[in-house]
Design a protein around this motif. Structure first.
Motif, PDB file in Angstrom:
ATOM      1  N   UNK A 165      30.031  34.580  53.871  1.00 32.33           N
ATOM      2  CA  UNK A 165      30.505  33.541  52.956  1.00 32.33           C
ATOM      3  C   UNK A 165      29.980  33.828  51.555  1.00 32.33           C
ATOM      4  N   UNK A 166      30.819  33.618  50.601  1.00 29.62           N
ATOM      5  CA  UNK A 166      30.480  33.865  49.205  1.00 29.62           C
ATOM      6  C   UNK A 166      29.210  33.112  48.774  1.00 29.62           C
ATOM      7  N   UNK A 183      34.723  38.074  40.595  1.00 31.84           N
ATOM      8  CA  UNK A 183      35.735  37.976  41.658  1.00 31.84           C
ATOM      9  C   UNK A 183      36.509  36.663  41.514  1.00 31.84           C
ATOM     10  N   UNK A 184      37.782  36.677  41.869  1.00 37.03           N
ATOM     11  CA  UNK A 184      38.577  35.445  41.772  1.00 37.03           C
ATOM     12  C   UNK A 184      37.965  34.314  42.609  1.00 37.03           C
ATOM     13  N   UNK A 189      35.310  34.502  51.451  1.00 33.78           N
ATOM     14  CA  UNK A 189      34.613  35.358  52.401  1.00 33.78           C
ATOM     15  C   UNK A 189      34.720  36.795  51.914  1.00 33.78           C
ATOM     16  N   UNK A 190      33.579  37.474  51.899  1.00 35.11           N
ATOM     17  CA  UNK A 190      33.573  38.832  51.365  1.00 35.11           C
ATOM     18  C   UNK A 190      33.170  39.842  52.416  1.00 35.11           C
ATOM     19  N   UNK A 191      33.754  41.027  52.332  1.00 36.50           N
ATOM     20  CA  UNK A 191      33.325  42.133  53.189  1.00 36.50           C
ATOM     21  C   UNK A 191      32.126  42.766  52.501  1.00 36.50           C
ATOM     22  N   UNK A 202      29.248  43.563  48.009  1.00 35.66           N
ATOM     23  CA  UNK A 202      30.615  43.376  48.479  1.00 35.66           C
ATOM     24  C   UNK A 202      31.457  44.597  48.119  1.00 35.66           C
ATOM     25  N   UNK A 203      32.207  45.117  49.074  1.00 37.37           N
ATOM     26  CA  UNK A 203      32.944  46.364  48.855  1.00 37.37           C
ATOM     27  C   UNK A 203      33.968  46.513  49.966  1.00 37.37           C
TER      28      UNK A 203
END
Ligand SMILES: [Zn+2]
Length: 237
Positions: A165-166, A183-184, A189-191, A202-203
């Motif tokens: 979670x962001x 990031x928008x 949720x980020x990878x 995050x990438x």
């Protein structure tokens, strides 16, 4: 929506070939329901390879994210509904994985020891470049950076990929290493690519599962790109 297999976890970054169905066919491209190919983006180049079906095949010359994930083909175009098998040019992809994980290590060291933020990066198959600012690295510093990155590679740190979670990620990360604010807002949720807790970033790229797979790296060139901004070039040794 194409299921992009490498997104799932670190093991899925090692999938070299997969079967899928053509969902849509254009003049020189297809959209598949499932793919192992990496579409160009985030400083990492597209995978290339081949699609095979029945008695036919075509080269995959580029994969791009344009709403859908487009596999551009050189050769005949399989029609909608055709079951195809895609094979990635593995040597090239594996080089991208090594260079990309190395980039995260460079970015971490530059941030920790020199306060340099990563302002841009581009991976090629034979080398990569990263822009840092604000930095003013001397020749001694460059030697030091290379040594530190190679030491981390040799320490054989495991690399993991997961979703987070962001909000939780924001609390975990050091403020300037990664600018989540860029990031928008719509992304909750980020990878995350996590190098043994030493670097968390995050990438959406592809990575090796242990830093030792990189072998070692060499900084080949440093350019000044205006005030306080430097561009580092490096290769695998
Ligand atoms: Zn990355």
């Amino acid at each position: 929506m194409t299921e992009l297999l490498y997104m799932e976890d670190i093991e899925a970054n090692y999938i070299e070939g997969v079967e899928g169905d053509v969902e849509r066919a254009g003049d020189d491209y297809v959209v598949l329901n499932r793919s192992a190919f990496y579409p160009e983006g985030g400083g990492q180049p597209s995978d290339t390879g081949v699609l095979e079906w029945k008695n036919s095949s075509a080269d995959v010359v580029k994969v791009e994210k344009k709403g859908d994930v487009i596999h551009r083909l050189d050769g005949p175009i399989p029609e909608k509904g055709t079951e195809v098998k895609g094979e990635i040019d593995w040597d090239k992809r594996y080089a991208h994985m090594k260079l990309h994980t190395a980039q995260h290590l460079f970015s971490a060291i530059l941030y920790e020891d020199y306060g340099g933020e990563t302002a841009g990066n581009q991976i090629y198959t034979d080398y990569s470049r990263i822009d840092f600012e604000p930095v003013d690295l001397s020749e001694e510093d460059i030697i030091d950076v290379e040594k530190k990155v190679n030491a981390r590679i040799k320490e054989a740190h495991p690399v993991n990929i997961y979703e987070e979670d962001r909000d939780e990620l924001e609390e975990k990360l050091e403020e300037d290493r990664v600018q989540l604010s860029l990031l928008p807002d719509s992304i909750d949720v980020l990878r995350v690519v996590d190098i043994d807790g030493l670097d968390i970033c995050p990438c959406a790229g592809t990575h090796v599962k242990n830093t030792e797979e990189i072998g070692s790296v060499k900084i080949t060139k440093v350019e000044n790109k205006g005030k306080d901004r430097q561009r580092l070039y490096y290769q695998l040794k």
